[in-house]
Design a protein around this motif. Structure first.
Motif, PDB file in Angstrom:
ATOM      1  N   LEU A 152     169.637  82.385  29.355  1.00 31.51           N
ATOM      2  CA  LEU A 152     170.684  81.361  29.412  1.00 31.51           C
ATOM      3  C   LEU A 152     171.366  81.231  30.776  1.00 31.51           C
ATOM      4  O   LEU A 152     171.508  80.122  31.280  1.00 31.51           O
ATOM      5  N   PRO A 153     171.787  82.339  31.403  1.00 33.04           N
ATOM      6  CA  PRO A 153     172.445  82.184  32.706  1.00 33.04           C
ATOM      7  C   PRO A 153     171.498  81.687  33.804  1.00 33.04           C
ATOM      8  O   PRO A 153     171.943  81.275  34.870  1.00 33.04           O
ATOM      9  N   LEU A 154     170.209  81.727  33.545  1.00 28.58           N
ATOM     10  CA  LEU A 154     169.206  81.336  34.543  1.00 28.58           C
ATOM     11  C   LEU A 154     168.700  79.905  34.350  1.00 28.58           C
ATOM     12  O   LEU A 154     167.676  79.537  34.923  1.00 28.58           O
ATOM     13  N   ALA A 155     169.393  79.102  33.550  1.00 28.30           N
ATOM     14  CA  ALA A 155     168.885  77.777  33.184  1.00 28.30           C
ATOM     15  C   ALA A 155     168.534  76.920  34.397  1.00 28.30           C
ATOM     16  O   ALA A 155     167.469  76.309  34.442  1.00 28.30           O
TER      17      ALA A 155
ATOM     18  N   ARG B 271     168.263  76.302  20.871  1.00 30.05           N
ATOM     19  CA  ARG B 271     169.049  75.101  21.177  1.00 30.05           C
ATOM     20  C   ARG B 271     169.992  75.335  22.350  1.00 30.05           C
ATOM     21  O   ARG B 271     170.239  74.438  23.142  1.00 30.05           O
ATOM     22  N   GLN B 272     170.515  76.545  22.446  1.00 28.59           N
ATOM     23  CA  GLN B 272     171.415  76.863  23.554  1.00 28.59           C
ATOM     24  C   GLN B 272     170.688  76.719  24.889  1.00 28.59           C
ATOM     25  O   GLN B 272     171.220  76.140  25.833  1.00 28.59           O
ATOM     26  N   LEU B 273     169.471  77.240  24.952  1.00 32.74           N
ATOM     27  CA  LEU B 273     168.701  77.141  26.192  1.00 32.74           C
ATOM     28  C   LEU B 273     168.312  75.694  26.472  1.00 32.74           C
ATOM     29  O   LEU B 273     168.432  75.218  27.597  1.00 32.74           O
ATOM     30  N   GLU B 274     167.844  74.987  25.448  1.00 31.60           N
ATOM     31  CA  GLU B 274     167.458  73.595  25.638  1.00 31.60           C
ATOM     32  C   GLU B 274     168.648  72.755  26.101  1.00 31.60           C
ATOM     33  O   GLU B 274     168.511  71.892  26.966  1.00 31.60           O
ATOM     34  N   LYS B 275     169.815  73.015  25.540  1.00 32.82           N
ATOM     35  CA  LYS B 275     171.026  72.299  25.955  1.00 32.82           C
ATOM     36  C   LYS B 275     171.370  72.631  27.407  1.00 32.82           C
ATOM     37  O   LYS B 275     171.693  71.741  28.199  1.00 32.82           O
TER      38      LYS B 275
ATOM     39  N   SER C 263     168.839  70.847  29.715  1.00 28.33           N
ATOM     40  CA  SER C 263     168.980  69.393  29.818  1.00 28.33           C
ATOM     41  C   SER C 263     170.310  68.985  30.433  1.00 28.33           C
ATOM     42  O   SER C 263     170.402  67.930  31.044  1.00 28.33           O
ATOM     43  N   GLY C 264     171.319  69.844  30.326  1.00 28.55           N
ATOM     44  CA  GLY C 264     172.630  69.477  30.827  1.00 28.55           C
ATOM     45  C   GLY C 264     172.896  69.850  32.261  1.00 28.55           C
ATOM     46  O   GLY C 264     173.735  69.258  32.920  1.00 28.55           O
ATOM     47  N   ASN C 265     172.205  70.823  32.795  1.00 29.51           N
ATOM     48  CA  ASN C 265     172.471  71.300  34.149  1.00 29.51           C
ATOM     49  C   ASN C 265     171.705  70.493  35.178  1.00 29.51           C
ATOM     50  O   ASN C 265     170.510  70.313  35.074  1.00 29.51           O
TER      51      ASN C 265
ATOM     52  N   ALA D 116     172.793  69.812  42.671  1.00 28.66           N
ATOM     53  CA  ALA D 116     172.840  68.764  43.695  1.00 28.66           C
ATOM     54  C   ALA D 116     171.589  68.736  44.563  1.00 28.66           C
ATOM     55  O   ALA D 116     171.128  67.680  44.960  1.00 28.66           O
ATOM     56  N   ASP D 117     171.023  69.907  44.847  1.00 29.29           N
ATOM     57  CA  ASP D 117     169.847  69.930  45.718  1.00 29.29           C
ATOM     58  C   ASP D 117     168.548  69.594  44.982  1.00 29.29           C
ATOM     59  O   ASP D 117     167.529  69.390  45.601  1.00 29.29           O
ATOM     60  N   HIS D 118     168.578  69.532  43.646  1.00 29.53           N
ATOM     61  CA  HIS D 118     167.402  69.173  42.847  1.00 29.53           C
ATOM     62  C   HIS D 118     167.810  68.216  41.729  1.00 29.53           C
ATOM     63  O   HIS D 118     167.604  68.502  40.562  1.00 29.53           O
ATOM     64  N   PRO D 119     168.399  67.055  42.059  1.00 26.25           N
ATOM     65  CA  PRO D 119     168.910  66.184  41.008  1.00 26.25           C
ATOM     66  C   PRO D 119     167.826  65.603  40.115  1.00 26.25           C
ATOM     67  O   PRO D 119     168.083  65.268  38.977  1.00 26.25           O
ATOM     68  N   ALA D 120     166.608  65.489  40.615  1.00 27.63           N
ATOM     69  CA  ALA D 120     165.552  64.863  39.835  1.00 27.63           C
ATOM     70  C   ALA D 120     164.680  65.876  39.106  1.00 27.63           C
ATOM     71  O   ALA D 120     163.670  65.514  38.526  1.00 27.63           O
TER      72      ALA D 120
END
Length: 117
Positions: free
Chosen positions: A43-46, A69-73, A76-78, A81-85
Motif C-alpha cells: 500500500l505505501p508503495l502505490a 480494493r485498498q491497493l486498487e484505490k 487509481s487515485g495517486n 507530477a513527474d508521471h501524470p500519464a
C-alpha cells in the motif's frame, strides 16, 4: 531464451505459492518478477508500483477478503507530477499455480511493457 520485458509484481501471503508462481513465470521467460508477501507492505508503495510494474498478480484469497480494493484505490487515485500519464497496471487474481498458468499466459500476452529499457 530471451528475457521478456514485462515487469510483474506478485502479491501473496503464502511464500510457497509465490515461489511456485515465480518459478512458473520464469519458465515462461518472465524474469522481471518481484514478490511482496503482504498487501500492507504494498500500500505505501502505490506510486512506485504504478511506475515500475506492468502487471500485478494478487492471490485470490486477498482479493476475496476485499483487501485488494485498498491497493486498487491507491493505484487509481495517486498521480505524481513527474508521471501524470502513468497508467494503472492491471490487477489480476490467481487461485493457484496450476489452475492459473494458462489464464496468466493469455493475460500476459495482452500486456505490453510500459517502458522499453
Amino acid at each position: 531464451m530471451f528475457e521478456k520485458k514485462l515487469r510483474i509484481l506478485l502479491i501473496s501471503e503464502k511464500p510457497a505459492t509465490a515461489r511456485g508462481l515465480e518459478h512458473a513465470l520464469n519458465r515462461l521467460g518472465y524474469f522481471r518478477v518481484t514478490t511482496i508477501d503482504s498487501l500492507v507492505d504494498a500500500l505505501p508503495l502505490a506510486d512506485s508500483i504504478k511506475q515500475r510494474f506492468d502487471l500485478i498478480l494478487i492471490a485470490a484469497h486477498i482479493r476475496r477478503n476485499g483487501k485488494a480494493r485498498q491497493l486498487e484505490k491507491a493505484l487509481s487515485g495517486n498521480r505524481q507530477a513527474d508521471h501524470p500519464a502513468a497508467e494503472t497496471p492491471p490487477v489480476v487474481s490467481f487461485v493457484s499455480i496450476i489452475t492459473g498458468i494458462r489464464e496468466l499466459q493469455y493475460l500476459i500476452s495482452r500486456c505490453k511493457p510500459a517502458y522499453e529499457d
